[in-house]
Scaffold this active site. Structure first.
Site, PDB file in Angstrom:
ATOM      1  N   GLY A 229      12.481 -10.941   1.769  1.00 18.18           N
ATOM      2  CA  GLY A 229      11.140 -11.119   2.300  1.00 18.18           C
ATOM      3  C   GLY A 229      11.047 -11.449   3.772  1.00 18.18           C
ATOM      4  N   GLU A 271      18.667 -12.734  -0.311  1.00 21.89           N
ATOM      5  CA  GLU A 271      18.832 -11.319  -0.678  1.00 21.89           C
ATOM      6  C   GLU A 271      17.802 -10.470   0.062  1.00 21.89           C
ATOM      7  OE1 GLU A 271      18.704 -11.811  -4.983  1.00 21.89           O
ATOM      8  OE2 GLU A 271      16.542 -11.498  -4.964  1.00 21.89           O
ATOM      9  N   GLY A 273      16.449  -7.329   2.258  1.00 20.88           N
ATOM     10  CA  GLY A 273      16.702  -5.907   2.407  1.00 20.88           C
ATOM     11  C   GLY A 273      16.125  -5.415   3.725  1.00 20.88           C
ATOM     12  N   ARG A 309       5.639   4.502   2.768  1.00 24.76           N
ATOM     13  CA  ARG A 309       4.954   3.240   3.077  1.00 24.76           C
ATOM     14  C   ARG A 309       3.566   3.424   3.698  1.00 24.76           C
ATOM     15  NH1 ARG A 309       6.361  -0.260   6.122  1.00 24.76           N
ATOM     16  NH2 ARG A 309       5.928  -2.095   4.865  1.00 24.76           N
ATOM     17  N   CYS A 340      -0.460  17.642  -0.818  1.00 22.36           N
ATOM     18  CA  CYS A 340      -1.865  17.745  -1.201  1.00 22.36           C
ATOM     19  C   CYS A 340      -2.354  16.363  -1.622  1.00 22.36           C
ATOM     20  CB  CYS A 340      -2.031  18.756  -2.329  1.00 22.36           C
ATOM     21  SG  CYS A 340      -1.482  20.382  -1.814  1.00 22.36           S
ATOM     22  N   GLU A 341      -2.247  15.454  -0.712  1.00 23.24           N
ATOM     23  CA  GLU A 341      -2.669  14.064  -0.887  1.00 23.24           C
ATOM     24  C   GLU A 341      -3.180  13.630   0.474  1.00 23.24           C
ATOM     25  OE1 GLU A 341      -2.975  11.767  -3.040  1.00 23.24           O
ATOM     26  OE2 GLU A 341      -1.640  12.187  -4.721  1.00 23.24           O
TER      27      GLU A 341
HETATM   28  C1  LIG Z   1      12.622  -6.257  -2.999  1.00 25.02           C
HETATM   29  C2  LIG Z   1      13.407  -7.469  -3.299  1.00 25.02           C
HETATM   30  C3  LIG Z   1      14.222  -8.042  -2.332  1.00 25.02           C
HETATM   31  C4  LIG Z   1      14.275  -7.539  -0.914  1.00 25.02           C
HETATM   32  O1  LIG Z   1      13.053  -7.658  -0.304  1.00 25.02           O
HETATM   33  P1  LIG Z   1      12.920  -7.368   1.279  1.00 25.02           P
HETATM   34  O2  LIG Z   1      11.457  -7.492   1.513  1.00 25.02           O
HETATM   35  O3  LIG Z   1      13.415  -5.997   1.492  1.00 25.02           O
HETATM   36  O4  LIG Z   1      13.718  -8.402   1.969  1.00 25.02           O
HETATM   37  C5  LIG Z   1      14.985  -9.122  -2.687  1.00 25.02           C
HETATM   38  N1  LIG Z   1      14.951  -9.632  -3.928  1.00 25.02           N
HETATM   39  C6  LIG Z   1      14.178  -9.099  -4.900  1.00 25.02           C
HETATM   40  C7  LIG Z   1      14.195  -9.700  -6.239  1.00 25.02           C
HETATM   41  C8  LIG Z   1      13.377  -8.012  -4.612  1.00 25.02           C
HETATM   42  O5  LIG Z   1      12.597  -7.507  -5.564  1.00 25.02           O
END
Ligand SMILES: *Cc1c(COP(=O)(O)O)cnc(C)c1O
Length: 419
Positions: A229, A271, A273, A309, A340-341
């Site tokens: 997040g 965690e 991403g 996105r 077609c969106e």
């Molecule tokens: C999507 C997700 C993440 C990664 O989220 P980011 O916004 O990409 O940092 C980490 N943990 C869980 C459980 C997720 O669903």
């Protein structure tokens, strides 16, 4: 200012081998970012970042991140297999799934991944699916109305994820009674959040719970995981998150709560991403059509199939016209794909330099939740993924899909005899 690592000439040359559209990732920038994150959070005991595989499920990228010491966060069978392919050991994989099918539990156990349960009923489901419980279990906490969410993830009490506070205590007791020895506590309450304070508060919330688990149950956690997040500045006027501010804030909360409770060392996991690869990937596409109706449209050869996105969330992605970075933004365009969106738009009423047919457009910050979210609506095939290596070379790390890939699930030879 948002930059792209190749010049217009270099990119044109690249398109001879790799026709547009494609996603390009910058290895050196990803490694540098990974090292800055690791350095900042090294003040927290046992720090580990588990890259959220869903953000960029490419084993070549996973291998780079593994070499930087990262683990991985998986939520599906395919993501577990990709981690295995990238050579990640099980103890560096956390399996954070929900509504988990039995075969995914079995696969996670086979790899020795740390399992993070999303519900109290999954303790028994996991035992039934795999014949036993693992030595280590983690639970995902949903604070509900106790914590405000943010715009993307919404209110925690409306989110389908995690256990309530009461369930959490029951779950730890039940797991301990069934022989589980090592425990983790996880939460994920925000997404794309640029405010460092949110992330510090999340850490504090987990530390407070760790103390309460000790006081009420005599249970000692081995690790907390604050989820992902961490946001990225999609807009050029936004400020990137300062990892040091989060790490120092979390460390302060740790010193206030965990150390006096005698719970030090408690390992600190995340965690993320988006923050790991997001800013270091770009979607490169070519302007192929111009259309003047009620608005001025630039049609490009990418579509929502390559980047969902903007269409899905109305998300802003910065866009530059290669070679025209300093030209005046004299025109107002909708930059659109061919689906077609009507939501298949990369930019809406965006001020840009005048675009000529054949110009290369760079859509920024597509390194996470970009290619991964693509789909095949209208029979559009997903693009290649290219990696700009640290030595300056460019290698394909995923080829573009072909129509044969798309039709592989159809039995076309059976068609002539079909009545
Ligand atoms: C999507 C997700 C993440 C990664 O989220 P980011 O916004 O990409 O940092 C980490 N943990 C869980 C459980 C997720 O669903």
């Amino acid at each position: 200012m948002k930059t792209f690592p190749l010049t217009r000439e270099q990119t044109e040359a690249l398109t001879k081998d790799f026709p547009t559209p494609f996603h390009l990732y910058d290895e050196a920038a990803i490694r540098d970012n990974a090292r800055r994150l690791t350095q900042a959070f090294s003040i927290l005991p046992g720090f580990r970042e588990h890259f959220a595989v869903k953000a960029a499920p490419n084993p070549f990228l996973l291998k780079i991140l593994a070499a930087e010491g990262f683990g991985a966060d998986c939520s599906s069978l395919a993501e577990l297999r990709l981690c295995e392919a990238a050579g990640l050991p099980g103890d560096r994989i956390i399996f954070t799934s929900n509504e988990t099918p039995d075969d995914e539990f079995r696969e996670a156990r086979r790899l020795g991944a740390v399992i993070n349960l999303d519900d109290i009923t999954l303790i028994d489901a996991l035992a039934a699916a795999t014949g036993s419980l693992p030595d280590t279990l983690c639970f995902r906490y949903n604070p509900g109305p106790l914590k405000a969410g943010n715009a993307i993830i919404g209110h925690p009490e409306e989110a389908k994820y995690g256990l309530t506070r009461d369930q959490l205590f029951d779950a730890f007791v039940r797991a301990r009674d069934l022989g589980v020895e090592t425990f983790g506590l996880h939460t994920m309450v925000v997404s794309n959040e640029l405010d460092e304070q949110y992330h510090i508060e999340t850490a504090r919330m987990l530390f407070e719970l760790a103390v309460e688990l000790k006081d009420r149950l005599g249970l000692r956690l081995a690790f907390v995981n604050t989820g992902g997040g961490i946001g990225i500045p999609y807009r050029p006027d936004e400020k990137p998150v300062d990892y040091d501010v989060i790490a120092r804030g979390a460390r302060r909360a740790y010193d206030e709560l965990i150390v006096p409770a005698g719970l030090d060392p408690l390992a600190f996991h995340m965690e993320c991403g988006r923050a790991i690869t997001g800013p270091y990937g770009w979607l490169v596409t070519r302007a192929i059509r111009r259309k003047e109706t009620y608005r001025s449209y630039i049609g490009v050869d990418a579509s929502m199939a390559n980047l969902m996105r903007p269409g899905m969330y109305g998300a802003y992605h910065h866009l530059t016209v290669l070679g025209k970075e300093s030209a005046p933004a004299a025109k107002t365009y909708d930059v659109v794909g061919s689906l077609c969106e009507n939501c298949d738009k990369f930019a809406i009423q965006r001020k840009l330099p005048e675009i000529e047919m054949g110009d290369l457009l760079v859509i920024h910050d597509t390194g996470a939740h970009g290619h991964a979210m693509g789909y095949n609506y209208n029979g559009k095939t997903r693009s290649a993924e290219l990696l700009l290596r640290s030595d300056g070379s460019v290698v394909p790390i995923r080829r573009a899909e072909t129509l044969d890939d798309l039709f592989a699930t159809l039995d076309l030879p059976a068609l002539p005899g079909f009545q």
